[in-house]
Design a protein around this motif. Sequence first.
Motif, PDB file in Angstrom:
ATOM      1  N   ALA A  91       9.468  -9.967  -5.402  1.00 26.79           N
ATOM      2  CA  ALA A  91       9.675  -8.790  -4.552  1.00 26.79           C
ATOM      3  C   ALA A  91      10.558  -7.757  -5.235  1.00 26.79           C
ATOM      4  N   LEU A  92      11.521  -8.215  -6.012  1.00 27.98           N
ATOM      5  CA  LEU A  92      12.437  -7.293  -6.685  1.00 27.98           C
ATOM      6  C   LEU A  92      11.764  -6.510  -7.803  1.00 27.98           C
ATOM      7  N   VAL A  93      10.733  -7.076  -8.399  1.00 24.27           N
ATOM      8  CA  VAL A  93      10.028  -6.367  -9.479  1.00 24.27           C
ATOM      9  C   VAL A  93       8.700  -5.794  -8.980  1.00 24.27           C
ATOM     10  N   ALA A  94       8.555  -5.710  -7.665  1.00 18.69           N
ATOM     11  CA  ALA A  94       7.283  -5.268  -7.089  1.00 18.69           C
ATOM     12  C   ALA A  94       6.925  -3.850  -7.506  1.00 18.69           C
ATOM     13  N   ALA A  95       7.916  -2.950  -7.601  1.00 14.39           N
ATOM     14  CA  ALA A  95       7.626  -1.564  -7.963  1.00 14.39           C
ATOM     15  C   ALA A  95       7.041  -1.483  -9.370  1.00 14.39           C
ATOM     16  N   ALA A  96       7.606  -2.235 -10.295  1.00 15.38           N
ATOM     17  CA  ALA A  96       7.069  -2.241 -11.659  1.00 15.38           C
ATOM     18  C   ALA A  96       5.661  -2.826 -11.676  1.00 15.38           C
ATOM     19  N   TRP A  97       5.444  -3.888 -10.905  1.00 16.51           N
ATOM     20  CA  TRP A  97       4.117  -4.502 -10.840  1.00 16.51           C
ATOM     21  C   TRP A  97       3.098  -3.530 -10.261  1.00 16.51           C
ATOM     22  N   LEU A  98       3.478  -2.802  -9.235  1.00 19.22           N
ATOM     23  CA  LEU A  98       2.575  -1.824  -8.627  1.00 19.22           C
ATOM     24  C   LEU A  98       2.287  -0.672  -9.583  1.00 19.22           C
ATOM     25  N   ALA A  99       3.290  -0.291 -10.384  1.00 20.16           N
ATOM     26  CA  ALA A  99       3.062   0.770 -11.368  1.00 20.16           C
ATOM     27  C   ALA A  99       2.036   0.332 -12.405  1.00 20.16           C
ATOM     28  N   PHE A 100       2.133  -0.900 -12.873  1.00 22.97           N
ATOM     29  CA  PHE A 100       1.127  -1.424 -13.802  1.00 22.97           C
ATOM     30  C   PHE A 100      -0.239  -1.531 -13.129  1.00 22.97           C
ATOM     31  N   LEU A 101      -0.235  -1.880 -11.853  1.00 21.01           N
ATOM     32  CA  LEU A 101      -1.493  -1.959 -11.109  1.00 21.01           C
ATOM     33  C   LEU A 101      -2.183  -0.602 -11.062  1.00 21.01           C
ATOM     34  N   LEU A 102      -1.415   0.444 -10.816  1.00 13.59           N
ATOM     35  CA  LEU A 102      -1.982   1.789 -10.809  1.00 13.59           C
ATOM     36  C   LEU A 102      -2.554   2.158 -12.172  1.00 13.59           C
ATOM     37  N   ARG A 103      -1.852   1.794 -13.222  1.00 14.85           N
ATOM     38  CA  ARG A 103      -2.332   2.107 -14.573  1.00 14.85           C
ATOM     39  C   ARG A 103      -3.625   1.359 -14.872  1.00 14.85           C
ATOM     40  N   VAL A 104      -3.683   0.091 -14.501  1.00 12.74           N
ATOM     41  CA  VAL A 104      -4.883  -0.705 -14.750  1.00 12.74           C
ATOM     42  C   VAL A 104      -6.073  -0.154 -13.972  1.00 12.74           C
ATOM     43  N   ALA A 105      -5.817   0.250 -12.721  1.00 13.60           N
ATOM     44  CA  ALA A 105      -6.898   0.711 -11.841  1.00 13.60           C
ATOM     45  C   ALA A 105      -7.288   2.164 -12.067  1.00 13.60           C
ATOM     46  N   GLN A 106      -6.646   2.867 -13.000  1.00 16.02           N
ATOM     47  CA  GLN A 106      -6.900   4.288 -13.181  1.00 16.02           C
ATOM     48  C   GLN A 106      -8.372   4.622 -13.452  1.00 16.02           C
ATOM     49  N   PRO A 107      -9.103   3.862 -14.274  1.00 14.78           N
ATOM     50  CA  PRO A 107     -10.533   4.179 -14.461  1.00 14.78           C
ATOM     51  C   PRO A 107     -11.330   4.124 -13.163  1.00 14.78           C
ATOM     52  N   VAL A 108     -11.020   3.181 -12.301  1.00 17.85           N
ATOM     53  CA  VAL A 108     -11.704   3.103 -11.008  1.00 17.85           C
ATOM     54  C   VAL A 108     -11.345   4.298 -10.144  1.00 17.85           C
ATOM     55  N   LEU A 109     -10.080   4.663 -10.123  1.00 14.84           N
ATOM     56  CA  LEU A 109      -9.654   5.808  -9.325  1.00 14.84           C
ATOM     57  C   LEU A 109     -10.321   7.096  -9.799  1.00 14.84           C
ATOM     58  N   ALA A 164       0.829  -1.203   0.000  1.00 10.87           N
ATOM     59  CA  ALA A 164       0.000   0.000   0.000  1.00 10.87           C
ATOM     60  C   ALA A 164       0.865   1.256   0.000  1.00 10.87           C
ATOM     61  N   ALA A 165       1.934   1.263   0.790  1.00  8.95           N
ATOM     62  CA  ALA A 165       2.839   2.413   0.810  1.00  8.95           C
ATOM     63  C   ALA A 165       3.529   2.595  -0.533  1.00  8.95           C
ATOM     64  N   GLY A 166       3.864   1.490  -1.192  1.00 12.33           N
ATOM     65  CA  GLY A 166       4.454   1.587  -2.522  1.00 12.33           C
ATOM     66  C   GLY A 166       3.491   2.195  -3.525  1.00 12.33           C
ATOM     67  N   ILE A 167       2.226   1.783  -3.471  1.00 11.66           N
ATOM     68  CA  ILE A 167       1.208   2.365  -4.349  1.00 11.66           C
ATOM     69  C   ILE A 167       1.083   3.858  -4.073  1.00 11.66           C
ATOM     70  N   PHE A 168       1.037   4.232  -2.810  1.00 14.16           N
ATOM     71  CA  PHE A 168       0.919   5.641  -2.417  1.00 14.16           C
ATOM     72  C   PHE A 168       2.091   6.448  -2.972  1.00 14.16           C
ATOM     73  N   ALA A 169       3.305   5.930  -2.829  1.00 14.96           N
ATOM     74  CA  ALA A 169       4.493   6.669  -3.268  1.00 14.96           C
ATOM     75  C   ALA A 169       4.551   6.793  -4.787  1.00 14.96           C
ATOM     76  N   LEU A 170       4.229   5.727  -5.503  1.00 13.80           N
ATOM     77  CA  LEU A 170       4.264   5.781  -6.964  1.00 13.80           C
ATOM     78  C   LEU A 170       3.190   6.714  -7.499  1.00 13.80           C
ATOM     79  N   HIS A 171       2.042   6.723  -6.859  1.00 12.45           N
ATOM     80  CA  HIS A 171       0.983   7.631  -7.284  1.00 12.45           C
ATOM     81  C   HIS A 171       1.364   9.082  -6.995  1.00 12.45           C
TER      82      HIS A 171
END
Length: 226
Positions: free
Chosen positions: A199-217, A67-74
């Motif tokens: 875990a090492l690619v978690a930041a990239a995965w979270l960035a894609f997650l944010l992009r996918v979830a953008q319509p909901v946001l 969750a903190a990673g999502i917050f920081a990337l956003h």
Amino acid sequence: MAAAAPRDFGDGVLGRITARVYWYLVVGVLVALGCGPTLVLLTLLDRSSGNALLVPLCLAPAAPFLAAGIFALHARAGTDEPVPGSTFVRGLRLGWLDALRLWVPATAVLGVVLTSVVHREAAGISVAYAVVLGAVGLAVLLWAVQALVLVSLFSFRARDVARLSVYYLGRRPSVTVGLLALVVVAGGVAWVAGELALALVAAAWLAFLLRVAQPVLDDVRARFVA
């Protein structure tokens, strides 16, 4: 003709790229460190069917750091300051409790479902019922991912986030399909390369997650945020 105003250091294309890479690198390292307890627990557990209940529960401690990673990337899109570490800590402070409130019951349900499916014959569960349980488990997992994004970026009550997550899984099928694809990718990376690689690619995965979830946001901001 007036001379162009000098640009500050870092305003160029290379500077912006360097700042972005730095931000993702710091957030990625912090997420990976935060997921350390989960990695240790998963490493200590052998891959026997007797641990089917415990494996999903090991994911719960990682929720606040994801969750903190999502917050920081956003937050990166709204600031020019290279402060990913403090932004990550702020996201962790704001969202750790709500993330756990949602992910602990979700992982508990996943553990029960996985145990029931793995021990299907001993429990006398038919194949058809096992398929239904698998579908329920997948729905819970997608709900948990959706809820994690919402709880990371909005200060709603946990029960409201839970309801919104259920609502948007049905309301935005394209987002749900995207979440499913990301879950499959995460599972594939963990299966092929191990949990540490994930875990090492978690930041990239979270960035894609944010992009996918953008319509909901965007819809949440338009409808529920003043």
